[in-house]
Design a protein around this motif. Structure first.
Motif, PDB file in Angstrom:
ATOM      1  N   UNK A   6      -3.148   4.326  20.374  1.00  0.00           N
ATOM      2  CA  UNK A   6      -3.973   3.167  20.051  1.00  0.00           C
ATOM      3  C   UNK A   6      -4.984   3.448  18.950  1.00  0.00           C
ATOM      4  N   UNK A   7      -5.396   4.703  18.771  1.00  0.00           N
ATOM      5  CA  UNK A   7      -6.408   5.053  17.769  1.00  0.00           C
ATOM      6  C   UNK A   7      -5.813   5.323  16.389  1.00  0.00           C
ATOM      7  N   UNK A   8      -4.508   5.261  16.237  1.00  0.00           N
ATOM      8  CA  UNK A   8      -3.874   5.531  14.952  1.00  0.00           C
ATOM      9  C   UNK A   8      -3.796   4.256  14.124  1.00  0.00           C
ATOM     10  N   UNK A   9      -3.695   4.454  12.784  1.00  0.00           N
ATOM     11  CA  UNK A   9      -3.467   3.284  11.942  1.00  0.00           C
ATOM     12  C   UNK A   9      -1.963   2.962  11.948  1.00  0.00           C
ATOM     13  N   UNK A  10      -1.579   1.881  11.298  1.00  0.00           N
ATOM     14  CA  UNK A  10      -0.195   1.411  11.366  1.00  0.00           C
ATOM     15  C   UNK A  10       0.795   2.416  10.779  1.00  0.00           C
ATOM     16  N   UNK A  54       3.373  -9.544  -1.890  1.00  0.00           N
ATOM     17  CA  UNK A  54       2.832  -9.530  -3.251  1.00  0.00           C
ATOM     18  C   UNK A  54       1.873  -8.358  -3.436  1.00  0.00           C
ATOM     19  N   UNK A  55       1.977  -7.709  -4.573  1.00  0.00           N
ATOM     20  CA  UNK A  55       1.089  -6.594  -4.907  1.00  0.00           C
ATOM     21  C   UNK A  55       0.620  -6.800  -6.341  1.00  0.00           C
ATOM     22  N   UNK A  56      -0.381  -7.631  -6.514  1.00  0.00           N
ATOM     23  CA  UNK A  56      -0.807  -8.016  -7.851  1.00  0.00           C
ATOM     24  C   UNK A  56      -1.548  -6.910  -8.581  1.00  0.00           C
ATOM     25  N   UNK A  57      -2.252  -6.038  -7.860  1.00  0.00           N
ATOM     26  CA  UNK A  57      -3.020  -5.003  -8.546  1.00  0.00           C
ATOM     27  C   UNK A  57      -2.331  -3.643  -8.534  1.00  0.00           C
ATOM     28  N   UNK A  58      -1.203  -3.503  -7.861  1.00  0.00           N
ATOM     29  CA  UNK A  58      -0.431  -2.269  -7.890  1.00  0.00           C
ATOM     30  C   UNK A  58      -1.042  -1.114  -7.130  1.00  0.00           C
ATOM     31  N   UNK A  65      -2.078   5.181   2.086  1.00  0.00           N
ATOM     32  CA  UNK A  65      -3.406   4.996   1.498  1.00  0.00           C
ATOM     33  C   UNK A  65      -3.706   3.536   1.159  1.00  0.00           C
ATOM     34  N   UNK A  66      -3.232   2.601   1.949  1.00  0.00           N
ATOM     35  CA  UNK A  66      -3.503   1.195   1.654  1.00  0.00           C
ATOM     36  C   UNK A  66      -4.966   0.867   1.939  1.00  0.00           C
ATOM     37  N   UNK A  67      -5.489  -0.066   1.174  1.00  0.00           N
ATOM     38  CA  UNK A  67      -6.888  -0.466   1.326  1.00  0.00           C
ATOM     39  C   UNK A  67      -7.044  -1.471   2.457  1.00  0.00           C
ATOM     40  N   UNK A  73      -1.712  -3.638   3.848  1.00  0.00           N
ATOM     41  CA  UNK A  73      -2.132  -3.393   5.232  1.00  0.00           C
ATOM     42  C   UNK A  73      -1.416  -4.349   6.185  1.00  0.00           C
ATOM     43  N   UNK A  74      -1.335  -5.606   5.809  1.00  0.00           N
ATOM     44  CA  UNK A  74      -0.657  -6.587   6.651  1.00  0.00           C
ATOM     45  C   UNK A  74       0.856  -6.372   6.649  1.00  0.00           C
ATOM     46  N   UNK A  75       1.404  -5.888   5.536  1.00  0.00           N
ATOM     47  CA  UNK A  75       2.831  -5.583   5.480  1.00  0.00           C
ATOM     48  C   UNK A  75       3.155  -4.402   6.394  1.00  0.00           C
TER      49      UNK A  75
END
Length: 103
Positions: A6-10, A54-58, A65-67, A73-75
């Motif tokens: 539960x404490x891990x990121x996706x 969509x990834x407009x800023x690349x 390392x997603x922001x 992050x949602x993907x």
């Protein structure tokens, strides 16, 4: 599920399920995250398990390392849900009792 999971990121949750994430560019400033296992794409009903976004800023090329609050992050969240549907997380086994004939 256990507290460690539960404490891990996706991205870490996907890795703990035994899967990986492959990134590919798509048309019109979109990225695609594919679910992989042992270097091969995971197929479900003959189609690869993927999420296109969509990834407009690349800045989502590296899934680890997603922001925060980015499309990547949602993907990853959607890809994690698909990975959990394929292979649900297993709870850690309880330690056995040292006393004989007890569970």
């Amino acid at each position: 599920m256990d507290k460690k999971y539960d404490n891990q990121n996706d991205f870490e949750k996907i890795a703990s399920l035994g899967f990986g994430v492959e990134t590919r560019s798509a048309q019109y400033r979109h990225l695609v995250y594919y679910l992989t296992e042992n270097g091969n794409r995971v197929l479900q009903n003959g189609e690869p398990v993927k999420v296109k976004f969509p990834d407009t800023n690349g800045k989502n090329k590296i899934p680890a390392e997603v922001r925060p609050d980015s499309a990547g992050l949602y993907a990853l969240r959607d890809l994690r849900e698909k990975a959990e549907a394929i292979r649900p997380p297993q709870p850690e086994p309880k330690p056995k009792s040292r006393i004989k004939n007890r569970p």
